[in-house]
Structures are given as C-alpha cells and as structure tokens.
Design an enzyme around this catalytic site. Structure first.
Site, PDB file in Angstrom:
ATOM      1  CD  GLU A  60      -2.892  -1.235   2.251  1.00  0.00           C
ATOM      2  OE1 GLU A  60      -4.086  -1.516   2.057  1.00  0.00           O
ATOM      3  OE2 GLU A  60      -2.412  -1.122   3.376  1.00  0.00           O
TER       4      GLU A  60
ATOM      5  CB  CYS B 293       2.847   7.378   3.418  1.00  0.00           C
ATOM      6  SG  CYS B 293       3.389   6.191   4.647  1.00  0.00           S
TER       7      CYS B 293
ATOM      8  CB  CYS C 260       7.808  -5.253   9.000  1.00  0.00           C
ATOM      9  SG  CYS C 260       9.257  -4.550   9.831  1.00  0.00           S
TER      10      CYS C 260
ATOM     11  CB  CYS D 201       6.939  -2.728  16.425  1.00  0.00           C
ATOM     12  SG  CYS D 201       8.582  -2.238  15.874  1.00  0.00           S
TER      13      CYS D 201
ATOM     14  CB  CYS E 181       3.489  -2.206  13.971  1.00  0.00           C
ATOM     15  SG  CYS E 181       3.624  -2.072  12.186  1.00  0.00           S
TER      16      CYS E 181
ATOM     17  CB  SER F  57       9.917   4.257  15.170  1.00  0.00           C
ATOM     18  OG  SER F  57       9.347   4.618  13.932  1.00  0.00           O
ATOM     19  CG  LEU F  58      12.531   7.572  21.213  1.00  0.00           C
ATOM     20  CD1 LEU F  58      13.874   6.887  21.028  1.00  0.00           C
ATOM     21  CD2 LEU F  58      12.757   9.052  21.546  1.00  0.00           C
TER      22      LEU F  58
ATOM     23  CG  ASN G 245      -3.960   5.180  13.810  1.00  0.00           C
ATOM     24  OD1 ASN G 245      -4.896   5.908  14.137  1.00  0.00           O
ATOM     25  ND2 ASN G 245      -2.860   5.651  13.240  1.00  0.00           N
TER      26      ASN G 245
ATOM     27  CB  CYS H 193       0.553   5.671  11.411  1.00  0.00           C
ATOM     28  SG  CYS H 193       0.886   7.313  10.963  1.00  0.00           S
TER      29      CYS H 193
HETATM   30  N1  SAH Z   1       9.472   0.575   9.887  1.00  0.00           N
HETATM   31  C1  SAH Z   1       9.594   1.971   9.966  1.00  0.00           C
HETATM   32  C2  SAH Z   1       8.632   2.740   9.094  1.00  0.00           C
HETATM   33  C3  SAH Z   1       7.210   2.260   8.974  1.00  0.00           C
HETATM   34  S1  SAH Z   1       6.133   2.500  10.313  1.00  0.00           S
HETATM   35  C4  SAH Z   1       9.485   2.433  11.397  1.00  0.00           C
HETATM   36  O1  SAH Z   1       9.104   1.653  12.240  1.00  0.00           O
HETATM   37  O2  SAH Z   1       9.838   3.572  11.657  1.00  0.00           O
HETATM   38  C5  SAH Z   1       5.757   4.246  10.328  1.00  0.00           C
HETATM   39  C6  SAH Z   1       5.394   4.742  11.751  1.00  0.00           C
HETATM   40  O3  SAH Z   1       4.094   4.256  12.168  1.00  0.00           O
HETATM   41  C7  SAH Z   1       6.379   4.245  12.790  1.00  0.00           C
HETATM   42  O4  SAH Z   1       6.726   5.268  13.681  1.00  0.00           O
HETATM   43  C8  SAH Z   1       5.563   3.188  13.472  1.00  0.00           C
HETATM   44  O5  SAH Z   1       6.075   2.882  14.723  1.00  0.00           O
HETATM   45  C9  SAH Z   1       4.196   3.788  13.484  1.00  0.00           C
HETATM   46  N2  SAH Z   1       3.147   2.817  13.796  1.00  0.00           N
HETATM   47  C10 SAH Z   1       3.161   1.492  13.624  1.00  0.00           C
HETATM   48  N3  SAH Z   1       2.010   0.942  14.046  1.00  0.00           N
HETATM   49  C11 SAH Z   1       1.234   1.948  14.486  1.00  0.00           C
HETATM   50  C12 SAH Z   1      -0.083   2.025  15.028  1.00  0.00           C
HETATM   51  N4  SAH Z   1      -0.838   0.930  15.156  1.00  0.00           N
HETATM   52  N5  SAH Z   1      -0.567   3.232  15.364  1.00  0.00           N
HETATM   53  C13 SAH Z   1       0.176   4.345  15.193  1.00  0.00           C
HETATM   54  N6  SAH Z   1       1.420   4.335  14.687  1.00  0.00           N
HETATM   55  C14 SAH Z   1       1.954   3.155  14.333  1.00  0.00           C
HETATM   56 FE1  SF4 Z   2       8.303  -2.939  11.154  1.00  0.00          FE
HETATM   57 FE2  SF4 Z   2       8.113  -0.293  11.555  1.00  0.00          FE
HETATM   58 FE3  SF4 Z   2       5.997  -1.903  12.028  1.00  0.00          FE
HETATM   59 FE4  SF4 Z   2       8.129  -1.989  13.635  1.00  0.00          FE
HETATM   60  S1  SF4 Z   2       6.721  -0.249  13.315  1.00  0.00           S
HETATM   61  S2  SF4 Z   2       7.047  -3.766  12.800  1.00  0.00           S
HETATM   62  S3  SF4 Z   2       9.789  -1.658  12.191  1.00  0.00           S
HETATM   63  S4  SF4 Z   2       6.961  -1.519  10.051  1.00  0.00           S
END
Ligand code: SAH
Ligand code: SF4
Length: 363
Positions: free
Chosen positions: A91, A104, A111, A115, A118, A218-219, A295, A338
């Site tokens: 997407e 985006c 992935c 995390c 996510c 992504s902290l 989200n 996101c």
């Molecule tokens: N893998 C990379 C980029 C893709 S994720 C990364 O982790 O930085 C883009 C952003 O969306 C990241 O900061 C991620 O942590 C955040 N993200 C992932 N799942 C989410 C969710 N369910 N709600 C809000 N943000 C989320």
């Molecule tokens: Fe992968 Fe980024 Fe999702 Fe973490 S937040 S699982 S690094 S896509």
C-alpha cells in the site's frame, strides 16, 4: 530475461546504456520519459532514435507494478494497492495538506521486526520490495495526481513510513531514493524525503554517507525496559547507541534535527514520568517530536491514549522547549492511517466493500 529499467537509478542506467554503446544523455532522456512523462513503453519515447527503441524493446521493459485498487477517503487521503506478485499487495498513501502533499511509501511486504503495536509487524515478513516496486509507488501516485495549476508537483514530500522497515531493505531503498532526488527523476529535495527507521544503527550510519535525507526515528519509549517490550529491535540497539547514531547522522543530514515518532499507547508509554524521562534521553540530540495516537487494529491488545494524557505529555515536552506535533489521524475510513497498512490480498474484498460503502454514503 528482459531488464527492468525501473530498477535503475541514473548512474546505473547510464552504465547500462554505456554497455549497449549508448551515450549518457540517452539514459537521461529515458529516465525523464519514465519518471516525469509516465511512459510505460519505449514507443512512446518519440525523441529516441528508432534503432534505439527497437533495441530497448528487444532487451528491456519498464516494469511498473500493476494497480489492484485505488481508494479515496472522505478527507481526500488516497490509497493505492499495488500487485507485487504471488498474492501479495503493498500500500501507498497520499495525504494532502494545505502547504504540501505527502506520499507514504512501503519498502517491504510485511516486516520482520515485530513491533507489538504495528499491524504490518504482526503479519510477519514476506520479502523485500525491489527498487522498481518501491519507485513504482511514486510513479503511480505521481501519474494519478500530476501537477497543480501552477505547474508544481502535487507530491512535494515522500516519507518511507508505509509497510516495512526501509533500512532492512537498504540497497533497494537507496536506489529508489536516488531516483526520487534526481533532477531527471522526481527532483525532490533531500529535506522533503524522509526515511523512518525503528533504529537500525549500522544502516543509519551508512545512509548518512550514501544518501543523506531527512531522518525519522521511531522512538516510542523513554527507557530500555519499555522499548525492549514494544520495539524488539531495541535489544540489539539500545537507546544509548540509538541516540549516538542520531547525533552522528545529524552531522551529515540535510535537516538539523531528527524527528522522533512516538506512538501513544494507553498506560504503556504515555505517563508524565515518561515525558520527563524523554527530555533527559534526548537532551543532546536536536529533535522534534511527532506524537502518534495509536491506531487500533483487530486483536492488537493496545488502546489509544486519552486526548487528555496526550495533551499533558505534549505540554511537558513543549514547556521544555521542544517542537511537538500530534499527528492527525487521516484516512482511517479506508484503513490508511499509520500502522494500519496491511495490504494483503486476502483483505482485498473486505476493503473494497468497505470503500464502496463509504463511497455510496458520501454521494
Ligand atoms: N518501519 C519503519 C517505518 C514504517 S512504520 C518504522 O518503524 O519507523 C511508520 C510509523 O508508524 C512508525 O513510527 C511506526 O512505529 C508507526 N506505527 C506502527 N504501528 C502503528 C499504530 N498501530 N498506530 C500508530 N502508529 C503506528
Ligand atoms: Fe516494522 Fe516499523 Fe511496524 Fe516496527 S513499526 S514492525 S519496524 S513496520
């Protein structure tokens, strides 16, 4: 097998053309036809010599990934699902704002970094996208959106924040970035192209030398104990190392700050004490904060922090002089927010039905 020219940035295309006995300006021409002219076949490239077109037709293709669906949200957010073969789709999301238009882009199918909050991470990992599949997302969106009445590109910014960890697909991402920045490609400014990483320290070090663009990290936590739980990669590259990598990156970055993304998870990382701990953690790293209200997705096990807690958290950071934005949720009616990008074909019917329903309602 024919060569896919969409996999090449300008230096690689120039080299490829040299091997065919063609001059560098031919490579520049073809690059412009593909990425600025939206050309999919060589016969469209009318200013190339007939003999070159014939040669290219025989040996090469412009292999654009096929479009599966295209959706538009009530708020103007757009989403495209591209076919990347063997039943997979990825997407791409466009977010229009008054001052800019941000695309985006995804970098992987799934992935591997898992995390816990996510939805892409929950699906597991399928494979890396090729450079053609990454830049193909910009190709489609650019073709659909075009230019403004003032002849400016509608897509002014690109963020690598879709599905996947861009730094885990390093070479293909760097090739795609090179095409984004190239004046014969999309001509985007380095400051307006952002890579988002969950903290792959060695690749951050490489990127600052190879292709310095804006950096988002992504902290999501203020200490290792919490981050180990929600970003498993933290066990490999803990916060101290990550902060040092951010400082090294800034020495070469086109912007003089790192953007820290911080997903607000109720009861996990959103307390006032976490905000204060963060101030200490980032005190030597020039940065901005982007707080992302979580989200939700089915069976995530997490809840979004309350608006009140997000405000308190933001105020603590702001009062210490940091620039903080709270990300607005856009396009959630088409699952484009996101962390909601799933992109698997098995979801397609449901997604399409949902979209059709929204579309009917909005008429
Ligand atoms: N893998 C990379 C980029 C893709 S994720 C990364 O982790 O930085 C883009 C952003 O969306 C990241 O900061 C991620 O942590 C955040 N993200 C992932 N799942 C989410 C969710 N369910 N709600 C809000 N943000 C989320
Ligand atoms: Fe992968 Fe980024 Fe999702 Fe973490 S937040 S699982 S690094 S896509």
């Amino acid at each position: 097998m024919k060569t896919n020219l969409l996999d090449y940035d300008l230096p690689a295309l120039t080299e490829h053309f040299a091997q065919m006995g063609e001059k560098p300006f031919r490579a520049r021409q073809v690059m412009r036809w593909i990425h600025q002219g939206g050309a999919e076949n060589f016969d469209e490239m009318t200013d190339l010599a007939k003999s070159l077109r014939a040669k290219l037709n025989e040996k090469a293709i412009v292999g654009i990934p096929a479009l599966m669906t295209s959706q538009e949200s009530r708020d103007g957010t757009r989403k495209w699902l591209l076919d990347v073969g063997t039943g997979n789709g990825v997407e791409t999301v466009f977010i229009p704002e008054t001052e800019r238009g941000t695309l985006c882009i995804s970098s992987q199918v799934g992935c591997a970094l898992e995390c816990t909050f996510c939805s892409t991470g929950r699906q597991g990992f399928n494979r890396n996208l090729t450079a053609a599949e990454i830049i193909g997302q910009l190709w489609w969106a650019n073709k659909a959106l075009g230019v403004t009445p003032k002849n400016e590109r509608v897509i002014s910014n690109v963020v690598m924040m879709g599905m996947g960890e861009p730094m885990a697909n390093y070479d293909n991402v760097v090739t795609a970035l090179s095409i984004m920045l190239d004046d014969h490609g999309y001509g985007l400014s380095r400051r307006r192209v952002t890579v988002s990483t969950s903290g792959m320290v060695p690749q951050m070090d490489r990127l600052k030398d190879d292709m310095p663009v804006a950096m988002a990290v992504s902290l999501h936590a203020s200490n290792d104990a919490v981050r180990d739980q929600i970003v498993p990669l933290n066990k490999k590259y803990p916060l101290k190392e990550l902060m040092a990598a951010c400082r090294r990156y800034l020495a070469k970055a086109p912007r003089d700050f790192i953007t820290f993304e911080y997903v607000m998870l109720d009861g996990i990382n959103d307390k006032a004490e976490h905000a204060r701990e963060l101030l200490e953690l980032v005190k030597d790293v020039p940065c901005k904060f982007n707080l992302i209200p979580f989200n939700p997705f089915p069976n995530s096990g997490y809840e979004r922090s309350s608006g009140e807690n997000i405000r308190i958290f933001r105020d603590i950071l702001q009062q210490a002089g940091l620039v903080v934005t709270v990300r607005k949720t856009r396009g959630d009616d088409i699952d484009a927010a996101c962390g909601q990008l799933a992109g698997q074909v098995k979801d397609k019917t449901r997604r399409q039905q949902k979209w059709q329903q929204i579309y009917m309602e909005s008429r």
